[in-house]
Design a protein around this motif. Structure first.
Motif, PDB file in Angstrom:
ATOM      1  N   LEU A   1     -42.186   7.764  12.732  1.00 15.32           N
ATOM      2  CA  LEU A   1     -41.291   6.882  11.978  1.00 15.32           C
ATOM      3  C   LEU A   1     -40.348   7.687  11.090  1.00 15.32           C
ATOM      4  O   LEU A   1     -39.178   7.317  10.923  1.00 15.32           O
ATOM      5  CB  LEU A   1     -42.126   5.919  11.131  1.00 15.32           C
ATOM      6  CG  LEU A   1     -41.368   4.890  10.291  1.00 15.32           C
ATOM      7  CD1 LEU A   1     -40.444   4.058  11.160  1.00 15.32           C
ATOM      8  CD2 LEU A   1     -42.338   3.999   9.527  1.00 15.32           C
ATOM      9  N   LYS A   2     -40.843   8.790  10.546  1.00 17.73           N
ATOM     10  CA  LYS A   2     -39.997   9.620   9.678  1.00 17.73           C
ATOM     11  C   LYS A   2     -38.852  10.255  10.463  1.00 17.73           C
ATOM     12  O   LYS A   2     -37.757  10.449   9.936  1.00 17.73           O
ATOM     13  CB  LYS A   2     -40.848  10.705   9.019  1.00 17.73           C
ATOM     14  CG  LYS A   2     -40.209  11.361   7.818  1.00 17.73           C
ATOM     15  CD  LYS A   2     -41.196  12.233   7.074  1.00 17.73           C
ATOM     16  CE  LYS A   2     -40.560  12.813   5.815  1.00 17.73           C
ATOM     17  NZ  LYS A   2     -41.521  13.656   5.055  1.00 17.73           N
ATOM     18  N   ILE A   3     -39.097  10.565  11.723  1.00 14.42           N
ATOM     19  CA  ILE A   3     -38.045  11.152  12.562  1.00 14.42           C
ATOM     20  C   ILE A   3     -36.958  10.123  12.862  1.00 14.42           C
ATOM     21  O   ILE A   3     -35.758  10.403  12.762  1.00 14.42           O
ATOM     22  CB  ILE A   3     -38.656  11.695  13.869  1.00 14.42           C
ATOM     23  CG1 ILE A   3     -39.555  12.892  13.572  1.00 14.42           C
ATOM     24  CG2 ILE A   3     -37.547  12.083  14.849  1.00 14.42           C
ATOM     25  CD1 ILE A   3     -40.296  13.403  14.789  1.00 14.42           C
ATOM     26  N   PHE A   4     -37.378   8.905  13.191  1.00 14.20           N
ATOM     27  CA  PHE A   4     -36.423   7.886  13.624  1.00 14.20           C
ATOM     28  C   PHE A   4     -35.812   7.102  12.457  1.00 14.20           C
ATOM     29  O   PHE A   4     -34.937   6.263  12.694  1.00 14.20           O
ATOM     30  CB  PHE A   4     -37.086   6.915  14.597  1.00 14.20           C
ATOM     31  CG  PHE A   4     -37.346   7.494  15.949  1.00 14.20           C
ATOM     32  CD1 PHE A   4     -36.328   7.589  16.873  1.00 14.20           C
ATOM     33  CD2 PHE A   4     -38.602   7.963  16.292  1.00 14.20           C
ATOM     34  CE1 PHE A   4     -36.554   8.128  18.126  1.00 14.20           C
ATOM     35  CE2 PHE A   4     -38.846   8.510  17.548  1.00 14.20           C
ATOM     36  CZ  PHE A   4     -37.812   8.593  18.462  1.00 14.20           C
ATOM     37  N   ALA A   5     -36.249   7.356  11.234  1.00  8.43           N
ATOM     38  CA  ALA A   5     -35.732   6.602  10.085  1.00  8.43           C
ATOM     39  C   ALA A   5     -34.243   6.838   9.876  1.00  8.43           C
ATOM     40  O   ALA A   5     -33.530   5.963   9.359  1.00  8.43           O
ATOM     41  CB  ALA A   5     -36.506   6.959   8.819  1.00  8.43           C
ATOM     42  N   LEU A   6     -33.755   8.010  10.270  1.00 10.07           N
ATOM     43  CA  LEU A   6     -32.346   8.344  10.069  1.00 10.07           C
ATOM     44  C   LEU A   6     -31.511   8.136  11.331  1.00 10.07           C
ATOM     45  O   LEU A   6     -30.337   8.526  11.361  1.00 10.07           O
ATOM     46  CB  LEU A   6     -32.210   9.794   9.600  1.00 10.07           C
ATOM     47  CG  LEU A   6     -32.830  10.110   8.244  1.00 10.07           C
ATOM     48  CD1 LEU A   6     -32.661  11.580   7.903  1.00 10.07           C
ATOM     49  CD2 LEU A   6     -32.199   9.249   7.156  1.00 10.07           C
ATOM     50  N   LEU A   7     -32.102   7.551  12.355  1.00 13.41           N
ATOM     51  CA  LEU A   7     -31.363   7.347  13.603  1.00 13.41           C
ATOM     52  C   LEU A   7     -30.109   6.500  13.434  1.00 13.41           C
ATOM     53  O   LEU A   7     -29.108   6.749  14.127  1.00 13.41           O
ATOM     54  CB  LEU A   7     -32.286   6.719  14.649  1.00 13.41           C
ATOM     55  CG  LEU A   7     -31.759   6.680  16.088  1.00 13.41           C
ATOM     56  CD1 LEU A   7     -31.457   8.083  16.594  1.00 13.41           C
ATOM     57  CD2 LEU A   7     -32.764   5.987  17.008  1.00 13.41           C
ATOM     58  N   PRO A   8     -30.069   5.487  12.554  1.00 10.98           N
ATOM     59  CA  PRO A   8     -28.825   4.718  12.394  1.00 10.98           C
ATOM     60  C   PRO A   8     -27.621   5.548  11.991  1.00 10.98           C
ATOM     61  O   PRO A   8     -26.483   5.131  12.224  1.00 10.98           O
ATOM     62  CB  PRO A   8     -29.185   3.702  11.300  1.00 10.98           C
ATOM     63  CG  PRO A   8     -30.652   3.506  11.438  1.00 10.98           C
ATOM     64  CD  PRO A   8     -31.186   4.860  11.808  1.00 10.98           C
ATOM     65  N   LEU A   9     -27.844   6.727  11.398  1.00  8.71           N
ATOM     66  CA  LEU A   9     -26.714   7.582  11.036  1.00  8.71           C
ATOM     67  C   LEU A   9     -25.988   8.110  12.269  1.00  8.71           C
ATOM     68  O   LEU A   9     -24.846   8.568  12.161  1.00  8.71           O
ATOM     69  CB  LEU A   9     -27.195   8.754  10.181  1.00  8.71           C
ATOM     70  CG  LEU A   9     -27.765   8.404   8.799  1.00  8.71           C
ATOM     71  CD1 LEU A   9     -28.233   9.662   8.088  1.00  8.71           C
ATOM     72  CD2 LEU A   9     -26.720   7.672   7.960  1.00  8.71           C
ATOM     73  N   ALA A  10     -26.636   8.060  13.423  1.00  3.91           N
ATOM     74  CA  ALA A  10     -26.010   8.553  14.652  1.00  3.91           C
ATOM     75  C   ALA A  10     -25.150   7.504  15.337  1.00  3.91           C
ATOM     76  O   ALA A  10     -24.574   7.781  16.391  1.00  3.91           O
ATOM     77  CB  ALA A  10     -27.084   9.043  15.625  1.00  3.91           C
ATOM     78  N   LEU A  11     -25.050   6.316  14.742  1.00  2.00           N
ATOM     79  CA  LEU A  11     -24.263   5.245  15.359  1.00  2.00           C
ATOM     80  C   LEU A  11     -22.846   5.230  14.775  1.00  2.00           C
ATOM     81  O   LEU A  11     -22.675   4.976  13.577  1.00  2.00           O
ATOM     82  CB  LEU A  11     -24.926   3.893  15.123  1.00  2.00           C
ATOM     83  CG  LEU A  11     -26.239   3.634  15.862  1.00  2.00           C
ATOM     84  CD1 LEU A  11     -26.819   2.289  15.431  1.00  2.00           C
ATOM     85  CD2 LEU A  11     -26.035   3.652  17.368  1.00  2.00           C
ATOM     86  N   PRO A  12     -21.813   5.471  15.583  1.00  2.00           N
ATOM     87  CA  PRO A  12     -20.449   5.281  15.100  1.00  2.00           C
ATOM     88  C   PRO A  12     -20.220   3.810  14.752  1.00  2.00           C
ATOM     89  O   PRO A  12     -20.878   2.925  15.313  1.00  2.00           O
ATOM     90  CB  PRO A  12     -19.575   5.721  16.284  1.00  2.00           C
ATOM     91  CG  PRO A  12     -20.482   6.521  17.153  1.00  2.00           C
ATOM     92  CD  PRO A  12     -21.853   5.971  16.961  1.00  2.00           C
ATOM     93  N   PRO A  13     -19.302   3.509  13.830  1.00  2.00           N
ATOM     94  CA  PRO A  13     -19.135   2.115  13.374  1.00  2.00           C
ATOM     95  C   PRO A  13     -18.862   1.132  14.506  1.00  2.00           C
ATOM     96  O   PRO A  13     -19.515   0.091  14.594  1.00  2.00           O
ATOM     97  CB  PRO A  13     -17.947   2.205  12.412  1.00  2.00           C
ATOM     98  CG  PRO A  13     -17.959   3.611  11.918  1.00  2.00           C
ATOM     99  CD  PRO A  13     -18.439   4.436  13.074  1.00  2.00           C
ATOM    100  N   LEU A  14     -17.934   1.452  15.402  1.00  2.00           N
ATOM    101  CA  LEU A  14     -17.557   0.499  16.437  1.00  2.00           C
ATOM    102  C   LEU A  14     -18.663   0.314  17.467  1.00  2.00           C
ATOM    103  O   LEU A  14     -19.102  -0.806  17.725  1.00  2.00           O
ATOM    104  CB  LEU A  14     -16.267   0.944  17.132  1.00  2.00           C
ATOM    105  CG  LEU A  14     -15.826   0.066  18.306  1.00  2.00           C
ATOM    106  CD1 LEU A  14     -15.514  -1.342  17.842  1.00  2.00           C
ATOM    107  CD2 LEU A  14     -14.629   0.681  19.020  1.00  2.00           C
ATOM    108  N   ILE A  15     -19.126   1.398  18.051  1.00  2.00           N
ATOM    109  CA  ILE A  15     -20.119   1.271  19.108  1.00  2.00           C
ATOM    110  C   ILE A  15     -21.441   0.774  18.535  1.00  2.00           C
ATOM    111  O   ILE A  15     -22.232   0.107  19.217  1.00  2.00           O
ATOM    112  CB  ILE A  15     -20.290   2.613  19.851  1.00  2.00           C
ATOM    113  CG1 ILE A  15     -20.898   2.388  21.235  1.00  2.00           C
ATOM    114  CG2 ILE A  15     -21.120   3.585  19.044  1.00  2.00           C
ATOM    115  CD1 ILE A  15     -20.027   1.622  22.171  1.00  2.00           C
ATOM    116  N   GLY A  16     -21.700   1.066  17.260  1.00  2.00           N
ATOM    117  CA  GLY A  16     -22.896   0.534  16.615  1.00  2.00           C
ATOM    118  C   GLY A  16     -22.835  -0.974  16.493  1.00  2.00           C
ATOM    119  O   GLY A  16     -23.810  -1.675  16.792  1.00  2.00           O
TER     120      GLY A  16
END
Length: 606
Positions: free
Chosen positions: A111-126
């Motif tokens: 969970l600690k690894i994936f907690a920051l995964l949203p930072l990898a989403l660009p605004p539009l494609i996210g």
């Protein structure tokens, strides 16, 4: 009087001579500041002033339209959504930070690894991934309708609820990062002392930990509010009439004065919230005077609690991974085949083949990468030099320069786009007689203005780790200010500068909010092309582009993580003075001349 006056009179010329000697390097700082101030005035301050002037034309009629039309309701809606996003993101991010920094349970490391995964989403494609996951025609509502018979309209997220979902699940890392850092640095003895004095755990949190976390919470709230106010992609997909939507609509319809008025109001609101948060943080300074160890992790005991923690971690990880997984899944979809099915029925590699083989499909990728690279280079030059000038500036004025270069960070992307269009729509002395509108150079200009604060802040943080005596030692050995900056300071700042530059590049690579306002028709950037492909129902091609954006961001995050570890890429370094004097690595060993070995050394830590 004569006896006391003579030493003073004699001291005055010596003081003047001393000041002249001391300002030998200071003159270089001031001379370097002149072109930097001009650049910031022309490309940051002047466009803002031009927008304000345009909004006040015709006696301020645009503001009357703003107050009497839909713009005022859009402003209230934007502020309401932003405040609600602060609350929801704050609750989720803080809870996740407490969970991962205070408790040990099955699934914690994953969970600690994936907690920051949203930072990898660009605004539009996210925003697109959330829309096709949780919207009325999304995968999850269709699946629930098929399995348990609940209508997809009942379980879907649309309108304001959809925007809030996107904001909450993409902006909570702002709170998670800051609160995690605050909890990791807290002193366990303070908590134990409060508990030993009879305070309950809730009282201890309310009176001890939360006041200590005030800077972290303020930082998270500030970032979340400003990013939410600037949000355009989520309201666009969920058809929510926020102020950013009204700005783009006014700009597209040719109501330039109304768009300028809306941009001015949005800028004022963002800056006022920034000042409010700073006032609140400085109202009461809470600081620990002890340096104890942080609180130890509490192990979850019992079979049922451990099982519940493992299941909960798996659910949270699945929710965090789902947007990225949907992007990768839809990237292989055959265009036009996904209609009413839960999942796309056909898959192909042709979407990626077309991107890299067809000139028309490859062009948006080249435009965004090349324009982001140009903006990154300009951001490095201006950001690094401005950070150095501010750090070495003696006297007043450094704060004004800091405010000028950080001002774009407080402005939404739509506002930056409108500012550029307003300021450079016609030849003026400020833009060297050139018309930027419709030209290729308007994109790197916008990316530079938006993301030079990223390079500046990273460079300033790296520079703060460098002792000024290192530069003084080099200059005492005969190196001039420029050579000292080039051979000593810049190499020591390299890691932080590279991290900031990579971040600026990838932000420009996925930029959409400002691009949609200013992009020239012949040079469509990648994010705008993604939206155009989605609008044309070419979902496979759109998400294939988006997967490349996500991959680029993940690479940057990994490289930045490597650069932040000082043990990496360690190499043999000459001393500071030897570098400035032009000595080779062989001249800095144990047999080097004494003049080279007496100067202090500096380790390039970011």
């Amino acid at each position: 009087m004569t006896l006391t006056a003579q030493p003073q009179a004699a001291a005055a010329p010596r003081q003047r001579r001393s000041r002249l000697q001391l300002t030998a390097s200071d003159r270089f700082v001031y001379a370097l500041a002149i072109p930097l101030v001009l650049i910031l005035l022309i490309y940051i301050v002047f466009p803002m002033i031009a927008t304000v002037v345009t909004s006040a034309e015709d006696g301020g009629a645009a503001y009357q339209d703003f107050l009497g039309g839909n713009s005022r309701r859009a402003l209230f809606l934007s502020v309401g959504i932003s405040l609600a996003s602060v609350v929801t993101s704050g609750v989720l991010g803080t809870a996740l930070a407490v969970l991962l920094t205070r408790f040990s349970f099955a699934g914690r490391s994953v969970l600690k690894i994936f907690a920051l995964l949203p930072l990898a989403l660009p605004p539009l494609i996210g925003a697109m991934s959330f829309y096709y996951l949780y919207g009325t025609s999304g995968i999850i509502p269709r699946l629930l309708e098929e399995v348990i018979g609940i209508s997809a309209a009942t379980t879907s997220f649309d309108g304001i609820a959809g925007v809030m979902l996107v904001h909450t699940l993409t902006m909570y890392p702002y709170f998670y990062l800051s609160v995690s850092a605050g909890l990791s640095g807290s002193d366990a003895s303070l908590e134990e002392a409060a508990m030993n004095l009879g305070a309950s755990r809730s009282t201890m949190w309310r009176t001890v930990l939360l006041p200590m976390l005030t800077p972290a919470l303020v930082s998270g709230a500030l970032l979340t509010f400003m990013v939410s106010m600037a949000s355009f992609t989520a309201p666009q997909f969920y058809n929510v009439n926020t102020l950013t939507m009204r700005i783009v609509a006014a700009r597209t319809s040719g109501s330039y004065d109304l768009a300028a008025a809306q941009s001015t109001v949005l800028s004022v609101v963002s800056i006022l919230f920034l000042l409010l948060m700073r006032w609140y943080q400085n109202r009461r300074l809470t600081r620990s005077m002890s340096k104890g160890t942080p609180q130890a992790l509490k192990v979850v005991q019992g079979v049922l609690p451990q099982l519940g923690a493992a299941i909960g971690s798996a659910v949270i990880v699945a929710i965090l991974v789902a947007p990225v997984a949907s992007i990768l899944l839809l990237a292989f979809t055959v265009n036009g085949t996904w209609t009413t099915q839960i999942l796309p029925p056909e898959y192909t590699l042709q979407n990626f083949v077309d991107i890299f083989t067809e000139p028309r499909s490859l062009r948006p990728l080249l435009v965004s990468s090349q324009m982001s690279a140009v903006a990154m280079v300009a951001s490095i030059v201006v950001g690094v030099l401005t950070a150095w000038v501010i750090a070495r500036w003696k006297g007043k004025g450094a704060g004004i320069l800091d405010l000028m270069i950080m001002l774009p960070w407080a402005l939404p992307g739509t506002v930056v786009g409108v500012n550029i269009v307003t300021a450079f729509a016609s030849p003026t002395p400020f833009n060297l007689g050139q018309v930027f509108i419709g030209s290729l150079w308007i994109l790197p200009l916008a990316y530079f203005i938006r993301f030079v604060p990223l390079v500046f802040r990273n460079a300033a943080a790296s520079l703060a780790q460098i002792d000024p005596s290192v530069e003084e030692a080099a200059q005492n050995l005969g190196a001039g200010p420029l050579r000292t900056l080039r051979t000593i300071t810049l190499p020591l700042m390299a890691r932080g500068v590279i991290a900031g530059a990579l971040l600026a590049f990838v932000q420009g690579f996925g930029e959409y909010v400002a691009s949609v306002v200013i992009y020239p028709a012949r040079f469509v950037p990648l994010s705008v092309e993604i939206y155009n492909r989605q609008y044309s129902n070419d979902l496979g091609s759109a998400f294939a582009y988006g997967s490349l954006q996500v991959l680029a961001i993940l690479i940057v995050l990994i490289v930045s993580e490597i650069l932040e570890k000082p043990g990496r890429f360690r190499r043999r370094r000459p001393t500071a003075a030897a570098s400035a004097a032009g000595a080779t690595p062989d001249e800095t060993g144990p047999d080097a001349p004494a003049a080279h070995t007496t100067a202090p050394t500096a380790t390039p830590t970011a």
